[in-house]
Design a protein around this motif. Sequence first.
Motif, PDB file in Angstrom:
ATOM      1  N   ASP A 241      18.105  51.259  34.314  1.00 53.92           N
ATOM      2  CA  ASP A 241      18.129  49.840  33.948  1.00 53.92           C
ATOM      3  C   ASP A 241      17.674  49.026  35.158  1.00 53.92           C
ATOM      4  N   LYS A 243      17.191  45.623  35.272  1.00 53.00           N
ATOM      5  CA  LYS A 243      17.540  44.200  35.241  1.00 53.00           C
ATOM      6  C   LYS A 243      18.335  43.806  36.477  1.00 53.00           C
ATOM      7  N   GLY A 244      17.804  42.851  37.221  1.00 47.67           N
ATOM      8  CA  GLY A 244      18.488  42.325  38.401  1.00 47.67           C
ATOM      9  C   GLY A 244      18.422  43.212  39.622  1.00 47.67           C
ATOM     10  N   GLN A 468      10.913  43.870  32.983  1.00 46.78           N
ATOM     11  CA  GLN A 468      12.241  44.497  32.888  1.00 46.78           C
ATOM     12  C   GLN A 468      13.310  43.644  33.569  1.00 46.78           C
ATOM     13  N   GLY A 469      12.909  42.606  34.277  1.00 47.01           N
ATOM     14  CA  GLY A 469      13.878  41.695  34.880  1.00 47.01           C
ATOM     15  C   GLY A 469      14.279  42.041  36.295  1.00 47.01           C
ATOM     16  N   ARG A 471      14.722  41.779  40.281  1.00 44.87           N
ATOM     17  CA  ARG A 471      14.924  40.600  41.140  1.00 44.87           C
ATOM     18  C   ARG A 471      13.714  40.393  42.039  1.00 44.87           C
TER      19      ARG A 471
END
Length: 1186
Positions: A241, A243-244, A468-469, A471
Amino acid sequence: MPQLELCGVSVDFPFTPYKCQEDYMSKVLECLQKGVNGVLESPTGTGKTLCLLCATLAWRQYFKDTITARKIQERMHGAEMFPDRPTAEWGSGESGAQSSAYHSDIPKIIYASRTHSQLTQVVSELKQTSYRPKVSVLGSREQLCIHPDVKKQENNHVKVHMCRSKVSTRSCHYYNNVEEKSTEKDLTTHILDIEDLVKNGTKHRACPYYLSRSLKQQADIIFMPYNYLLDPKSRKAHNIDLKGTVVIFDEAHNVERMCEESASFDLTPYDLASGIDALDLVIKELTDNLEQKQMSAQFNMEGPSSNLNVELEDVAKIKGALLHLESSVDAIKLPANGNGITKEGSYIFELFASAGITYETKTGLLELLDQIIQHVGGSSGVFTNTLGLQKLADIIQIVFNIDVPEGSPAPTRNLQISKSYKVHIHPDTSHRKKPRGDIWSNSRKEGGKVLSYWCFSPGYTMNDLVRQGVRCIILTSGTLCPLTSFTMEMQIPFPVSLENPHVIERHQIWVGIVPQGPDGAKLSSAFDRRFSTDYLSSLGKTIGNISRVVPHGLLVFFPSYPVMDKSLEFWKENGLTSRIEDTKPMFVEPRGKGTFTEIIDAFYERIQAPNSSGASFFAVCRGKASEGLDFADCNGRGVIITGLPFPPRMDPRVILKMQFLDEMRRTQGSTGKFLSGQEWYRQQASRAVNQAIGRVIRHRQDYGAIFLCDHRFSNSDSRAQLPSWVRPYTHVYDNFGHIIRDVSQFFRVAQKIMPPPVPRAAQKEKGYCVSVSDSPAHSQSSRIRENLKKAKSLDSHVPSLKRKREGGGGMETQSGAISDFCEGYEENIDVAARRPAGLLDALDHSEKRLQGEHNSDKITRLSTLSLQNDKRLSEEQRGNKKKIKIVQNRTLEDGSPSKKLGSASMFMLSVKQCLSQESYKLFVAASTEYKISDDLKTLISKLCSLFCQEPGKHVLMRGFYQFIRPHHKKEFDLACTEFTGSGCGFKPEHSIPRTEREKAQATADPRVTFSESSSEHLNHGGGHLSSQSLKAPASNYSVAPPRNTEQQAQVSAYLKRVKEALGPSSFQRFSAALTSYKKTDDYDAMVCEIAALLTEEPEHYVLLREFHRFIRVPHKKKFNQLCEELTGESCNYRKPKSQAPCSDGKCPAPPVVCSTGGQDGPEGPADHDGDRPTDQSQGGDVLSQG
């Protein structure tokens, strides 16, 4: 540890940093705090990995502290918990309204590098810091699985399915222990790399593969190869994952290529055929189950159960889709020149839609394929190849990777997705053997077509990461310049950039552009000059002169393997290699992985050897040696770049890439977001050069010289592409003598000013072990000989060097001992310390003899000259084969080692020469069985089948008498009399065991009398084993008499004429037919091939007639008749006498095939363009096993 304040963040660093290290960490922190992307270049040796880890982990801790401070402030209702440090001073880890309020929002760090060996180095750097984050390292089952049944599988595809099957049925106890053991202190509190994971998993009996995935959930920093990150399929498989997260790509100079490859595919006829093959089995299974269920229903019986929950109709639809896709590709007409055709990227959607594969059907198709693959791959019995189905599933995910909003027009969304792609259909040239396939399948047809869907924009994959987000994304390496063009290729913004200087001073680096050699010839590796004799000669002289002034290790990088091979070949033929060898023994990088480690270890050890003048390592740009390998200090004091390594200009993918960039540049106008095709082409070469240059200066106290040996480096454009830390020191030389003068002065000064390198007992870089021996020269040289005993000379690396050595000059004069290797089939014939007492003793004796080492330092040095060509070596290892050469029998002079051989070894040599390979294996098996079972009758029956069919081999039957046990000698003598018409010279004393005879002889027992004449019986055999018979020109064994010089010259001249007449490719077939004939004795198969080759042109008829010299005596009459029928003339064949044709010493000796483990002989039919014919004698060689 020193603590730094950078950008408001406290960073713990292991030592006081250099200015460039502070700048680097500041840029990393800027990316993290602002949440923006960065591209950072810092030369190798500036500690960028350590800076990355410390800055990133310090920022993460600061981010965590910020959240903690905010929560404390909320709970204290504005009061200060620490009056001396208000929470307001703790700062904020992120900007403005994006502030997080939960610890779960703390970003994970994903650290990606090219290989696991590089990640191992990163983890070791992390252990040197004060930071102790929770760590997870992701790897494959091949690296991490410890289940013995799965580990022993050679095919990685089988490993995956076997593992999944055991996990789904919970029959793997290692997997069952993961949940319980994942909280063990050893696993959660320590920083573990791949090796540590395997050790701890083995210790706790828990699966390391699933442990790493479990640890990933709570990890602060996750390490992985960057193909796991860039490939959407791998991200999904590892449940990553993004994200972030903070994504870091180390060694990012390869990211561009990996981005494109992870989003591309090649669908071959083999893939389609194997997929259809697997579906046929599933359809058959489902049909059988359906019939059994119907039959069971009629008789009220319980029907068969199946764990495959799919409908027959669905499987048939998938098969229909594959058949339609196959026929659609096959129907595409290709141009006659074989170049293939190119279509727009959107064509792939049309092609797949015609087969029923669309966005709407992809989900259902992937679910069905997954079930079928799991079922077929995990089923017991004969393994079914599911690679075709897996390839289809991967392709569907690549084509339909991006989920577009529902309702959007199909043409619009397809055009948006495929604008970074081209579809290329081209002929299949792999010649891969196809599976049995379906009777309706086009895969049976020859000349299939490959469907290629190639991505030409790395930005396509990078934008997918952004979606995918993440950072921020940080790309870093030692060789990214020019940064502008690199960032343009990525197609995402990089607000932060850095091009760091090096930490070294001016007196530590020398950079010279060498436009011409010592003979004044221009140095240019351009396509039209790279193989010219004047260039190759001048380059060889240049390297020879430089090797005399550069101390210790010298690295030489070529643009490609063919250029390196051709250069080494030319230098060998013209004596230039020996000049380099005199000062720096040569080591050559192999193409494969198998022998690389032992070669590089031997190179390092040669440099560290006492009184060593150093060594030279020849490699290619973009090869293993140029990518992340350490040549610090004495291991690499100089690097020579012999040319600009441009990509292959006529490769379809390169052509399309350049066209794509030019097209995008035109459509984008003046935005400047795309390179031109020519700019990209030049950039690829310069980046490979910069990567190779970075092998030399590895740390603050290192020093070295860089030689750019191509006149094109003189151009300002080429110099501008060099790293920023190299450009200020670059000097163009017009006089070669000035180069030698200045380099000599540079090293004299550097050796006085710089401290000597600290000796290291063991040095590791990027996973490769570099051992520096503390022992004397004896252990040093013995280690090298042990590692590289198979590589006898430079010939074993370059295929086209495998030819007759002429004139005795050059390398051959230095390696005279090579001429002592063999006389017949044997690899090495050494002086026998004692005569073997029996057959199995002869086996042991010969094996020990083969392991002997030469004492000459010169031969030892030559034996390290390099390694076999990797492609050929890997194919030989896979096939368990050896290469052969055809050599002449050498005349044995008195006192030679072969003269001193015992009768046992001579007998084995005779047997091997007169039997085919297959028959020889039967002979060895019969001899070994007799040694074990003591069954004489079985032995006699097998020997008769080998030796009693032809009169010429009767002597070999009688010769075996020396190996018969005493209590069987009389019976064996009678059997020989019956089957061969002559006995073995049996005497009553032969039946007495050796120990009793010797005791009786010592005590002069009157019952056993040994007369002086009895000494003629070697090993107590018959008169035919006398020492006098061994000295005779034509012994009773079937050993071909030594050929005189005239005969040797005739064979050499004949083979040379054949090669000139047939050309390389046909000569390869000629060699293969001759080799097969020697091995199998199959006359019919051989003569069909030879006759086809030598009767195509009338002028070749004479070569066919002269081929009779290679024909065995039983086949000569047939061959003579064949020549008369085909050419109208005979071979001047004369019918042999009735006695033994191989033992009368009058028949022409056939060429002796000598197994040399990969070296071509002086007269062997060398194949300069392909694989050499092979001679396989596995385990059956009496004198040398294998």
